[in-house]
Design a protein around this motif. Structure first.
Motif, PDB file in Angstrom:
ATOM      1  N   ASN A  66       0.851  -1.175   0.000  1.00 53.56           N
ATOM      2  CA  ASN A  66       0.000   0.000   0.000  1.00 53.56           C
ATOM      3  C   ASN A  66       0.895   1.235   0.000  1.00 53.56           C
ATOM      4  O   ASN A  66       0.894   2.012   0.927  1.00 53.56           O
ATOM      5  CB  ASN A  66      -0.918  -0.015   1.222  1.00 53.56           C
ATOM      6  CG  ASN A  66      -2.006   1.025   1.122  1.00 53.56           C
ATOM      7  OD1 ASN A  66      -2.018   1.829   0.213  1.00 53.56           O
ATOM      8  ND2 ASN A  66      -2.921   1.016   2.071  1.00 53.56           N
ATOM      9  N   SER A 115       0.929   3.455  -2.596  1.00 54.96           N
ATOM     10  CA  SER A 115       0.380   4.438  -3.520  1.00 54.96           C
ATOM     11  C   SER A 115      -0.061   5.685  -2.765  1.00 54.96           C
ATOM     12  O   SER A 115      -0.612   5.595  -1.659  1.00 54.96           O
ATOM     13  CB  SER A 115      -0.811   3.829  -4.269  1.00 54.96           C
ATOM     14  OG  SER A 115      -1.482   4.804  -5.009  1.00 54.96           O
ATOM     15  N   PRO A 116       0.144   6.884  -3.346  1.00 52.94           N
ATOM     16  CA  PRO A 116      -0.313   8.112  -2.694  1.00 52.94           C
ATOM     17  C   PRO A 116      -1.828   8.153  -2.529  1.00 52.94           C
ATOM     18  O   PRO A 116      -2.334   8.807  -1.628  1.00 52.94           O
ATOM     19  CB  PRO A 116       0.151   9.233  -3.626  1.00 52.94           C
ATOM     20  CG  PRO A 116       1.077   8.622  -4.595  1.00 52.94           C
ATOM     21  CD  PRO A 116       0.887   7.157  -4.561  1.00 52.94           C
ATOM     22  N   THR A 117      -2.535   7.431  -3.373  1.00 52.68           N
ATOM     23  CA  THR A 117      -3.995   7.419  -3.293  1.00 52.68           C
ATOM     24  C   THR A 117      -4.514   6.333  -2.362  1.00 52.68           C
ATOM     25  O   THR A 117      -5.713   6.218  -2.157  1.00 52.68           O
ATOM     26  CB  THR A 117      -4.623   7.215  -4.692  1.00 52.68           C
ATOM     27  OG1 THR A 117      -4.187   5.956  -5.208  1.00 52.68           O
ATOM     28  CG2 THR A 117      -4.227   8.329  -5.630  1.00 52.68           C
ATOM     29  N   GLU A 159      -4.212   3.095  -2.891  1.00 51.32           N
ATOM     30  CA  GLU A 159      -4.533   1.862  -3.613  1.00 51.32           C
ATOM     31  C   GLU A 159      -3.494   0.794  -3.309  1.00 51.32           C
ATOM     32  O   GLU A 159      -2.343   1.089  -3.073  1.00 51.32           O
ATOM     33  CB  GLU A 159      -4.538   2.122  -5.121  1.00 51.32           C
ATOM     34  CG  GLU A 159      -5.576   3.117  -5.579  1.00 51.32           C
ATOM     35  CD  GLU A 159      -5.440   3.382  -7.067  1.00 51.32           C
ATOM     36  OE1 GLU A 159      -5.435   2.406  -7.828  1.00 51.32           O
ATOM     37  OE2 GLU A 159      -5.306   4.548  -7.428  1.00 51.32           O
TER      38      GLU A 159
END
Length: 88
Positions: free
Chosen positions: A6, A8-10, A12
């Motif tokens: 995990n 990802s900056p978002t 995801e």
């Protein structure tokens, strides 16, 4: 099930690459084979100077890469704390 990170900056989940895509050995072997072919062609064609030097340096970089990977694999196998992760 594949490992999932995990990072990802978002937020995801990003699946891990398969081990076959993270292997450095095939890349080094293909690169060295390409430089070997280029060196042979340069010698047969009688091209010297800079072209032949670049081909030989390419082979040298391949040998250096092979040595680095070998040293890192040996460090992983003996359990060194400073060894690169994910090689084995």
């Amino acid at each position: 099930m594949a490992d999932v990170r995990n990072d990802s900056p978002t937020g995801e989940n990003i699946p891990e690459l398969p081990a076959v895509l993270r292997e450095p050995a095939p890349v080094i072997v293909v690169g060295m084979a390409g430089w070997l072919v280029a060196t042979i062609v340069a010698v047969i064609a009688g091209v010297g100077g800079l072209t032949l030097a670049v081909c030989l340096w390419g082979l040298g970089v391949g040998v250096l890469g092979t040595m680095i990977v070998g040293v890192q694999l040996a460090a992983v196998r003996r359990g060194s704390k400073t060894a690169q992760e994910g090689l084995e």
